[in-house]
Design a protein around this motif. Structure first.
Motif, PDB file in Angstrom:
ATOM      1  N   MET A 152       0.880  -1.289   0.190  1.00  0.00           N
ATOM      2  CA  MET A 152      -0.090  -0.169  -0.064  1.00  0.00           C
ATOM      3  C   MET A 152       0.657   1.349   0.184  1.00  0.00           C
ATOM      4  SD  MET A 152      -3.007  -0.840  -0.147  1.00  0.00           S
ATOM      5  CE  MET A 152      -3.926  -2.508   0.004  1.00  0.00           C
ATOM      6  N   GLN A 153       2.056   1.049   0.693  1.00  0.00           N
ATOM      7  CA  GLN A 153       2.741   2.469   0.743  1.00  0.00           C
ATOM      8  C   GLN A 153       3.415   2.770  -0.503  1.00  0.00           C
ATOM      9  OE1 GLN A 153       5.841   1.619   3.700  1.00  0.00           O
ATOM     10  NE2 GLN A 153       4.714   2.496   5.292  1.00  0.00           N
ATOM     11  N   GLN A 154       3.606   1.656  -1.283  1.00  0.00           N
ATOM     12  CA  GLN A 154       4.157   1.716  -2.698  1.00  0.00           C
ATOM     13  C   GLN A 154       3.171   2.465  -3.607  1.00  0.00           C
ATOM     14  OE1 GLN A 154       5.625  -1.891  -4.070  1.00  0.00           O
ATOM     15  NE2 GLN A 154       7.467  -1.593  -3.126  1.00  0.00           N
ATOM     16  N   VAL A 155       2.067   2.028  -3.454  1.00  0.00           N
ATOM     17  CA  VAL A 155       0.855   2.458  -4.402  1.00  0.00           C
ATOM     18  C   VAL A 155       0.445   4.127  -3.918  1.00  0.00           C
ATOM     19  CG1 VAL A 155      -1.726   2.616  -4.967  1.00  0.00           C
ATOM     20  CG2 VAL A 155      -0.428   0.362  -4.619  1.00  0.00           C
ATOM     21  N   VAL A 156       0.475   4.309  -2.793  1.00  0.00           N
ATOM     22  CA  VAL A 156       0.323   5.903  -2.416  1.00  0.00           C
ATOM     23  C   VAL A 156       1.532   6.463  -2.614  1.00  0.00           C
ATOM     24  CG1 VAL A 156      -0.204   7.178  -0.434  1.00  0.00           C
ATOM     25  CG2 VAL A 156      -1.302   4.991  -0.566  1.00  0.00           C
ATOM     26  N   GLY A 157       2.652   6.002  -2.392  1.00  0.00           N
ATOM     27  CA  GLY A 157       4.119   6.507  -2.796  1.00  0.00           C
ATOM     28  C   GLY A 157       4.110   7.115  -4.228  1.00  0.00           C
ATOM     29  N   ARG A 158       3.497   6.424  -5.117  1.00  0.00           N
ATOM     30  CA  ARG A 158       3.612   6.451  -6.751  1.00  0.00           C
ATOM     31  C   ARG A 158       2.529   7.667  -7.155  1.00  0.00           C
ATOM     32  NH1 ARG A 158       4.157   0.827  -7.273  1.00  0.00           N
ATOM     33  NH2 ARG A 158       1.670   0.576  -7.677  1.00  0.00           N
ATOM     34  N   ALA A 159       1.448   7.544  -6.132  1.00  0.00           N
ATOM     35  CA  ALA A 159       0.775   8.890  -6.423  1.00  0.00           C
ATOM     36  C   ALA A 159       1.122  10.047  -5.911  1.00  0.00           C
ATOM     37  CB  ALA A 159      -0.727   8.357  -5.813  1.00  0.00           C
ATOM     38  N   VAL A 219      -9.840  18.103 -11.580  1.00  0.00           N
ATOM     39  CA  VAL A 219      -9.352  18.990 -10.726  1.00  0.00           C
ATOM     40  C   VAL A 219      -7.914  19.002 -10.673  1.00  0.00           C
ATOM     41  CG1 VAL A 219      -9.265  19.957  -8.154  1.00  0.00           C
ATOM     42  CG2 VAL A 219     -11.323  18.645  -9.176  1.00  0.00           C
ATOM     43  N   GLY A 220      -7.085  17.999 -11.289  1.00  0.00           N
ATOM     44  CA  GLY A 220      -5.701  17.932 -11.057  1.00  0.00           C
ATOM     45  C   GLY A 220      -5.143  17.380  -9.901  1.00  0.00           C
ATOM     46  N   ASN A 221      -6.008  16.179  -9.432  1.00  0.00           N
ATOM     47  CA  ASN A 221      -5.468  15.236  -8.112  1.00  0.00           C
ATOM     48  C   ASN A 221      -4.884  14.227  -8.891  1.00  0.00           C
ATOM     49  OD1 ASN A 221      -6.433  16.927  -6.313  1.00  0.00           O
ATOM     50  ND2 ASN A 221      -8.482  16.453  -6.760  1.00  0.00           N
ATOM     51  N   ALA A 222      -3.844  13.579  -7.930  1.00  0.00           N
ATOM     52  CA  ALA A 222      -3.441  12.178  -8.120  1.00  0.00           C
ATOM     53  C   ALA A 222      -4.458  11.148  -7.374  1.00  0.00           C
ATOM     54  CB  ALA A 222      -2.213  12.019  -7.965  1.00  0.00           C
ATOM     55  N   VAL A 223      -5.014  10.335  -8.073  1.00  0.00           N
ATOM     56  CA  VAL A 223      -6.015   9.489  -7.229  1.00  0.00           C
ATOM     57  C   VAL A 223      -5.558   8.104  -7.217  1.00  0.00           C
ATOM     58  CG1 VAL A 223      -8.556   8.899  -7.535  1.00  0.00           C
ATOM     59  CG2 VAL A 223      -7.814  10.924  -8.358  1.00  0.00           C
ATOM     60  N   VAL A 224      -6.018   7.507  -5.842  1.00  0.00           N
ATOM     61  CA  VAL A 224      -5.717   6.054  -5.397  1.00  0.00           C
ATOM     62  C   VAL A 224      -7.451   5.505  -5.389  1.00  0.00           C
ATOM     63  CG1 VAL A 224      -5.241   4.310  -3.980  1.00  0.00           C
ATOM     64  CG2 VAL A 224      -3.738   6.342  -4.300  1.00  0.00           C
ATOM     65  N   PRO A 258      -4.929   1.509 -13.072  1.00  0.00           N
ATOM     66  CA  PRO A 258      -4.488   0.758 -11.850  1.00  0.00           C
ATOM     67  C   PRO A 258      -5.729   1.114 -10.804  1.00  0.00           C
ATOM     68  CG  PRO A 258      -2.796   1.871 -12.952  1.00  0.00           C
ATOM     69  CD  PRO A 258      -3.961   2.356 -13.682  1.00  0.00           C
ATOM     70  N   VAL A 259      -5.852   0.264 -10.141  1.00  0.00           N
ATOM     71  CA  VAL A 259      -6.738   0.477  -8.960  1.00  0.00           C
ATOM     72  C   VAL A 259      -6.111  -0.614  -7.668  1.00  0.00           C
ATOM     73  CG1 VAL A 259      -8.642   0.948 -10.226  1.00  0.00           C
ATOM     74  CG2 VAL A 259      -8.472  -1.572  -9.381  1.00  0.00           C
ATOM     75  N   VAL A 260      -6.610  -0.331  -6.514  1.00  0.00           N
ATOM     76  CA  VAL A 260      -6.221  -1.429  -5.424  1.00  0.00           C
ATOM     77  C   VAL A 260      -7.594  -2.160  -5.231  1.00  0.00           C
ATOM     78  CG1 VAL A 260      -5.725  -1.436  -2.912  1.00  0.00           C
ATOM     79  CG2 VAL A 260      -4.758   0.500  -4.213  1.00  0.00           C
ATOM     80  N   THR A 261      -7.237  -3.436  -5.454  1.00  0.00           N
ATOM     81  CA  THR A 261      -8.347  -4.371  -5.087  1.00  0.00           C
ATOM     82  C   THR A 261      -8.454  -5.195  -3.783  1.00  0.00           C
ATOM     83  OG1 THR A 261      -7.037  -6.264  -6.279  1.00  0.00           O
ATOM     84  CG2 THR A 261      -8.394  -4.918  -7.640  1.00  0.00           C
ATOM     85  N   GLY A 262      -9.136  -5.979  -3.412  1.00  0.00           N
ATOM     86  CA  GLY A 262      -9.458  -6.537  -1.996  1.00  0.00           C
ATOM     87  C   GLY A 262     -10.603  -6.309  -1.638  1.00  0.00           C
ATOM     88  N   GLY A 263     -10.510  -6.966  -0.099  1.00  0.00           N
ATOM     89  CA  GLY A 263     -11.646  -6.760   0.735  1.00  0.00           C
ATOM     90  C   GLY A 263     -11.423  -5.931   2.136  1.00  0.00           C
ATOM     91  N   GLU A 305      -7.450  -5.230   2.961  1.00  0.00           N
ATOM     92  CA  GLU A 305      -6.553  -4.259   2.140  1.00  0.00           C
ATOM     93  C   GLU A 305      -7.164  -2.968   2.247  1.00  0.00           C
ATOM     94  OE1 GLU A 305      -6.137  -8.405   0.786  1.00  0.00           O
ATOM     95  OE2 GLU A 305      -7.964  -7.371   1.247  1.00  0.00           O
ATOM     96  N   THR A 306      -8.640  -2.801   2.497  1.00  0.00           N
ATOM     97  CA  THR A 306      -9.285  -1.456   2.568  1.00  0.00           C
ATOM     98  C   THR A 306      -8.473  -0.845   3.949  1.00  0.00           C
ATOM     99  OG1 THR A 306     -11.259  -1.943   1.564  1.00  0.00           O
ATOM    100  CG2 THR A 306     -11.390  -0.189   3.182  1.00  0.00           C
TER     101      THR A 306
END
Length: 452
Positions: A1-8, A110-115, A132-137, A140-141
């Motif tokens: 999750m840190q990597q996903v958020v880090g890329r955003a 608006v110009g946001n980076a979205v996860v 790209p999306v974050v999947t899971g239950g 993961e949430t």
């Protein structure tokens, strides 16, 4: 999750998403992607909901009411809300949705980076490889919510909404929550029942009742209850034919867990129409309940299914009192030819939105904000309101280093003259506008000279 958020975060900090040109390029690419992947998207929706799009396709309009319109305005009239401006601070946003039709379209505008975290309940739609999306239950949430975001948008129920809000509070992250609820529908005796029931039937049983602003229950006078039932039954036959189960226009419940949850709401109820079920295909026929008790289980939670309870009230006063005793709904509907009665219902109740003499329509008008209040959510979006919600309007003032003499009135040492002049400026009322500002500036200069 840190990597996903880090890329955003890295994408946002690069500044590339701030320019209007880049944002419009991204939206056009998103629109092209939807067109190119139309067959896959329709297949996933059919697999999840048994929804058949006969002679229709998907478009950017389905990314949220008003997004397509607002996108068009951004191209034709790129004004203050779209152009890069130091007063607007863009953010990176977590969007989590329980429904398959939610998209980051308006947030990206608006110009946001979205996860994006789609709901695991719409499993076929969630697995689409579109972007790209974050999947899971739940695990993961939960892990995703430990990360720090600038804003969180959640679409779902109030129970999970409280969990999202609690997680956001740890970082003082603002949230936009669209939480649904039990949207009431009051039918006045003074209205065209055939038209009213046709519109209510369409809104209630679309997507098999699985829409956040579907009419949850009907309030009407006892004298018209049987007529309401007959009109809804006639409309159901008109819409879906004699055999609802074989109709290509009637969907299914999203999964077996929710199928069983809805069946539990029918226990002990008087079924005036429908009630047929098939667990294998998650089919529940359009169902009408009459003589429903306000304390029954079906009136305790959002139904989110094809079950329509009818409760009788003797007057509009009783209907208003009934609505106000319960949690504030996401939508409220009133059918009447009496405009004064409609205005009264609107003024004496509270809800996320209202449509009179129809259902859903307020959510489809791009100029109107869409959102809940109280237990049905907080914050609003759609169209221009999405831009305002998913950005921060920062106050910026750039001054010159000249005319320092004007500031002497506020600097120490103090004097009675300075106090008198300060009182004068604070108490004197000027008309708003440029003339008042000019007069204030001139008097400030005079005051500074006199004080000196």
């Amino acid at each position: 999750m840190q990597q996903v958020v880090g890329r955003a975060r890295a994408a946002f900090n690069s500044g590339r998403c701030r320019s209007l040109e880049f944002r419009m390029q991204q939206l056009k690419a998103l629109e092209r992607m939807v067109q190119e992947k139309e067959k896959e998207i329709l297949a996933a929706i059919k697999a999840d909901l048994h929804k058949v799009w006969v002679g229709r396709g998907v478009s950017l309009r389905h990314d949220g009411p008003g997004c397509g319109v607002w996108k068009g305005l951004a191209v034709e009239k790129p004004g203050t809300h779209h152009s890069p401006c130091p007063s607007w601070v863009h953010r990176w946003v977590l969007q989590e949705s329980r429904r398959s039709d939610e998209s980051p379209c308006c947030i990206c505008l608006v110009g946001n980076a979205v996860v994006v975290k789609p709901s695991e309940i719409s499993e076929n739609t969630a697995q689409l490889e579109l972007y790209p999306v974050v999947t899971g239950g739940v695990p993961e949430t939960t892990q995703l919510l430990t990360q720090r975001f600038d804003h969180i948008l959640y679409t779902g129920n109030s129970t999970v909404g409280k969990i999202v809000m609690a997680a956001a509070a740890k970082h003082l992250t603002p949230v936009t929550l669209e939480l649904g609820g039990k949207s009431p529908c009051y039918i006045d005796k003074d209205c065209d029942l055939a038209v009213a029931c046709r519109r209510i039937t369409w809104g209630k049983y679309m997507n098999c009742g699985q829409t956040c602003i579907a009419p949850d229950y009907i309030l009407c006078d006892p004298s018209i209850q049987s007529k309401v039932v007959e009109n809804i039954k006639a409309t159901l036959q008109e819409f879906y034919g004699e055999d609802v189960k074989s109709s290509p226009d009637y969907e299914r419940i999203i999964n077996k867990r929710h199928f069983k949850r809805i069946l539990g709401l029918l226990e002990g109820q008087k079924i005036a129409h429908g009630g047929q079920t098939d667990e294998a295909s998650c089919f529940i026929a359009p169902t009408i309940l009459t003589d429903v008790s306000p304390e029954s289980k079906v009136m305790e939670e959002e139904i989110f299914g094809p079950v329509l309870p009818i409760l009788t009230v003797k007057s509009v006063d009783e209907a208003i009192e009934f609505i106000n005793r319960r949690e504030k709904p996401l939508a409220l509907y009133v059918f009447s030819n009496n405009k004064q009665l409609i205005r009264r219902v609107i003024s004496e109740t509270s809800s996320g939105g209202v449509t009179a003499n129809d259902v859903f329509m307020h959510a489809l008008v791009p100029d109107l904000p869409f959102g809940g209040v109280g237990n049905s959510g907080m914050g609003a979006y759609h169209g221009k309101h999405s831009f305002e919600t998913f950005s921060h309007r920062r106050a910026c003032l750039i001054k010159d280093l000249k005319m320092e003499v004007v500031n002497k009135l506020r600097y120490p040492p103090g004097s009675q003259k300075k106090v008198d002049w300060a009182k004068f400026f604070l108490l004197k009322q000027f008309k708003k506008g440029r003339v008042g500002l000019v007069i204030t500036a001139l008097l400030g200069i005079v005051a500074a000279v006199v004080a000196k």
